[in-house]
Scaffold this motif. Sequence first.
Motif, PDB file in Angstrom:
ATOM      1  N   VAL A   1     -46.104  47.988 -57.755  1.00 13.90           N
ATOM      2  CA  VAL A   1     -45.376  47.430 -56.283  1.00 13.90           C
ATOM      3  C   VAL A   1     -43.725  47.635 -56.295  1.00 13.90           C
ATOM      4  N   ILE A   2     -42.487  47.650 -57.428  1.00 13.24           N
ATOM      5  CA  ILE A   2     -41.578  48.469 -56.562  1.00 13.24           C
ATOM      6  C   ILE A   2     -41.415  49.381 -55.862  1.00 13.24           C
ATOM      7  N   GLU A   3     -42.178  50.306 -56.292  1.00 16.59           N
ATOM      8  CA  GLU A   3     -42.052  51.548 -55.015  1.00 16.59           C
ATOM      9  C   GLU A   3     -42.518  51.537 -54.171  1.00 16.59           C
ATOM     10  N   LYS A   4     -43.460  51.078 -53.510  1.00 10.95           N
ATOM     11  CA  LYS A   4     -43.747  50.559 -52.390  1.00 10.95           C
ATOM     12  C   LYS A   4     -43.515  49.826 -50.687  1.00 10.95           C
ATOM     13  N   CYS A   5     -41.930  49.207 -51.884  1.00  9.32           N
ATOM     14  CA  CYS A   5     -41.823  48.093 -50.812  1.00  9.32           C
ATOM     15  C   CYS A   5     -40.512  47.844 -51.292  1.00  9.32           C
ATOM     16  N   THR A   6     -39.192  48.035 -50.432  1.00 10.49           N
ATOM     17  CA  THR A   6     -38.258  47.362 -50.716  1.00 10.49           C
ATOM     18  C   THR A   6     -38.086  45.394 -50.867  1.00 10.49           C
ATOM     19  N   PHE A   7     -37.082  45.042 -51.313  1.00  3.90           N
ATOM     20  CA  PHE A   7     -36.272  43.396 -51.740  1.00  3.90           C
ATOM     21  C   PHE A   7     -35.568  43.192 -50.614  1.00  3.90           C
ATOM     22  N   SER A   8     -35.315  42.038 -50.261  1.00  3.48           N
ATOM     23  CA  SER A   8     -34.196  41.699 -50.161  1.00  3.48           C
ATOM     24  C   SER A   8     -34.449  40.093 -49.550  1.00  3.48           C
ATOM     25  N   TYR A   9     -33.381  39.462 -50.019  1.00 10.90           N
ATOM     26  CA  TYR A   9     -33.392  38.160 -50.524  1.00 10.90           C
ATOM     27  C   TYR A   9     -32.065  36.983 -49.980  1.00 10.90           C
ATOM     28  N   THR A  10     -31.942  36.003 -49.678  1.00  9.54           N
ATOM     29  CA  THR A  10     -31.054  35.659 -48.877  1.00  9.54           C
ATOM     30  C   THR A  10     -31.551  33.355 -49.694  1.00  9.54           C
ATOM     31  N   ARG A  11     -30.384  32.943 -49.704  1.00  9.62           N
ATOM     32  CA  ARG A  11     -30.606  31.850 -50.232  1.00  9.62           C
ATOM     33  C   ARG A  11     -30.501  30.622 -49.614  1.00  9.62           C
ATOM     34  N   GLN A  12     -31.369  30.058 -49.456  1.00  5.86           N
ATOM     35  CA  GLN A  12     -31.262  27.882 -49.150  1.00  5.86           C
ATOM     36  C   GLN A  12     -30.403  28.151 -50.152  1.00  5.86           C
ATOM     37  N   THR A  13     -29.113  27.027 -49.399  1.00 11.08           N
ATOM     38  CA  THR A  13     -28.046  26.157 -49.869  1.00 11.08           C
ATOM     39  C   THR A  13     -29.357  24.912 -49.957  1.00 11.08           C
ATOM     40  N   GLU A  14     -29.563  24.502 -49.364  1.00 14.76           N
ATOM     41  CA  GLU A  14     -30.376  23.201 -49.861  1.00 14.76           C
ATOM     42  C   GLU A  14     -31.375  22.804 -48.429  1.00 14.76           C
ATOM     43  N   MET A  15     -32.064  22.333 -49.557  1.00 13.05           N
ATOM     44  CA  MET A  15     -33.540  22.814 -49.497  1.00 13.05           C
ATOM     45  C   MET A  15     -34.047  20.997 -48.434  1.00 13.05           C
ATOM     46  N   LYS A  16     -33.705  21.847 -46.951  1.00 17.23           N
ATOM     47  CA  LYS A  16     -34.088  21.216 -45.461  1.00 17.23           C
ATOM     48  C   LYS A  16     -35.939  21.226 -45.140  1.00 17.23           C
ATOM     49  N   GLY A  17     -36.339  21.646 -46.440  1.00 25.94           N
ATOM     50  CA  GLY A  17     -37.882  21.488 -45.948  1.00 25.94           C
ATOM     51  C   GLY A  17     -38.330  23.242 -45.532  1.00 25.94           C
ATOM     52  N   LEU A  18     -39.405  22.812 -44.960  1.00 28.30           N
ATOM     53  CA  LEU A  18     -40.531  24.969 -45.125  1.00 28.30           C
ATOM     54  C   LEU A  18     -39.580  25.031 -43.834  1.00 28.30           C
ATOM     55  N   GLY A  19     -40.050  24.631 -42.909  1.00 28.57           N
ATOM     56  CA  GLY A  19     -39.634  24.755 -41.578  1.00 28.57           C
ATOM     57  C   GLY A  19     -37.940  25.931 -41.897  1.00 28.57           C
ATOM     58  N   HIS A  20     -37.119  24.841 -42.534  1.00 28.23           N
ATOM     59  CA  HIS A  20     -35.586  25.600 -42.467  1.00 28.23           C
ATOM     60  C   HIS A  20     -35.733  26.771 -43.193  1.00 28.23           C
ATOM     61  N   ALA A  21     -36.565  26.670 -44.123  1.00 31.97           N
ATOM     62  CA  ALA A  21     -36.834  28.129 -45.649  1.00 31.97           C
ATOM     63  C   ALA A  21     -36.656  29.007 -44.133  1.00 31.97           C
ATOM     64  N   ILE A  22     -37.449  28.875 -43.815  1.00 31.08           N
ATOM     65  CA  ILE A  22     -38.100  30.084 -42.898  1.00 31.08           C
ATOM     66  C   ILE A  22     -36.747  30.442 -41.637  1.00 31.08           C
ATOM     67  N   LEU A  23     -36.253  29.504 -41.058  1.00 35.47           N
ATOM     68  CA  LEU A  23     -35.104  29.755 -40.681  1.00 35.47           C
ATOM     69  C   LEU A  23     -33.727  30.362 -41.649  1.00 35.47           C
ATOM     70  N   THR A  24     -33.517  30.148 -42.105  1.00 35.80           N
ATOM     71  CA  THR A  24     -32.907  31.038 -43.520  1.00 35.80           C
ATOM     72  C   THR A  24     -33.568  32.795 -43.733  1.00 35.80           C
ATOM     73  N   GLY A  25     -34.330  32.686 -43.396  1.00 32.95           N
ATOM     74  CA  GLY A  25     -35.027  33.497 -43.709  1.00 32.95           C
ATOM     75  C   GLY A  25     -34.501  35.115 -42.124  1.00 32.95           C
ATOM     76  N   GLU A  26     -34.095  34.709 -41.066  1.00 38.41           N
ATOM     77  CA  GLU A  26     -33.683  35.093 -39.895  1.00 38.41           C
ATOM     78  C   GLU A  26     -32.954  35.946 -39.709  1.00 38.41           C
ATOM     79  N   THR A  27     -31.596  36.053 -40.781  1.00 38.10           N
ATOM     80  CA  THR A  27     -31.324  37.651 -40.457  1.00 38.10           C
ATOM     81  C   THR A  27     -31.616  38.460 -41.646  1.00 38.10           C
ATOM     82  N   LEU A  28     -32.744  38.261 -42.422  1.00 35.60           N
ATOM     83  CA  LEU A  28     -33.670  39.568 -43.490  1.00 35.60           C
ATOM     84  C   LEU A  28     -34.944  39.905 -42.373  1.00 35.60           C
TER      85      LEU A  28
END
Length: 272
Positions: free
Chosen positions: A91-118
């Motif tokens: 798995v590690i060989e086949k792809c790359t991983f990037s991370y960002t943090r949602q600092t306040e848990m404001k819901g799934l829509g908000h979590a998806i928006l937090t991922g915009e930078t990635l």
Amino acid sequence: MIKKCLFPAAGYGTRFLPATKATPKEMLPVLTKPLIQYGVEEAIEAGCNTMAIVTGRGKRAIEDHFDISYELEHQIKGTSKEHYLTEIRDVIEKCTFSYTRQTEMKGLGHAILTGETLIGNEPFAVILADDLCDNTSSGVLSQMVKLYEKYQCCIVAIEEVPKEETNKYGVISGREIEDGIFMIDNMVEKPEPQDAPSNLAIIGRYILTPDIFEIIKETKPGKGGEIQITDALLTQAKKGMVLGFKFKGIRFDCGSIDGFVKATNYFYEKSK
Ligand code: UTP
């Protein structure tokens, strides 16, 4: 065409306390593999090579899981136990991983928006790792990517649920344009059975187009005071087209104890 897969994994997992006090829910194992690894494998099978993970406080174990543990590698190299690491190395060989943090848990829509930078400005997949899916032929995300190639619009995976359980899901209604494919005209987050537009529930697999980010920014908090992806997708369905797709396969709600135990039994039987 869909290369990136977003994993919202910032939720508290309160239904699994105390197990999730210091361990991310996504790291709970079904047999020997954590939930999120099943999700990543499904994304790889669908052709994704970039995993974008939205984490939160206390979720560092996810990053460590998708990294090499040199000490462990050194200890078991050349022993009979080495094969236990084959799958995760792959798995590690086949792809790359990037991370960002949602600092306040404001819901799934908000979590998806937090991922915009990635994600940036391209269509992407979303997997909620606590919905664990399996199919004997192609995976659920793979089926959805094929459908995206045809329709080039947002797609949500749907499943028929007992009417009395509609209040656990986003529920859609729409016109069936092909066998098992619905053009959505209404979506309601966690409706009581008497208010539900149907018994077709959204499960944790989405393909989204990047215009969803602007729509989420304009979406006001909905059910439970959280920014709901269901509300944003309804706006998009009204402007253009969102499809509901009855996938082939089986799904376990591993965010609940009942679903988690069923998944464990299912994969145990399958492994024999
Ligand atoms: P859930 O509704 O299952 O919430 O979120 P939860 O917090 O993980 O679990 P419980 O209900 O407290 O037991 C569905 C998915 O959305 C993510 C979760 O990590 C999970 O994968 N999520 C939810 C976020 O990433 N951020 C949020 O603010 C909310």
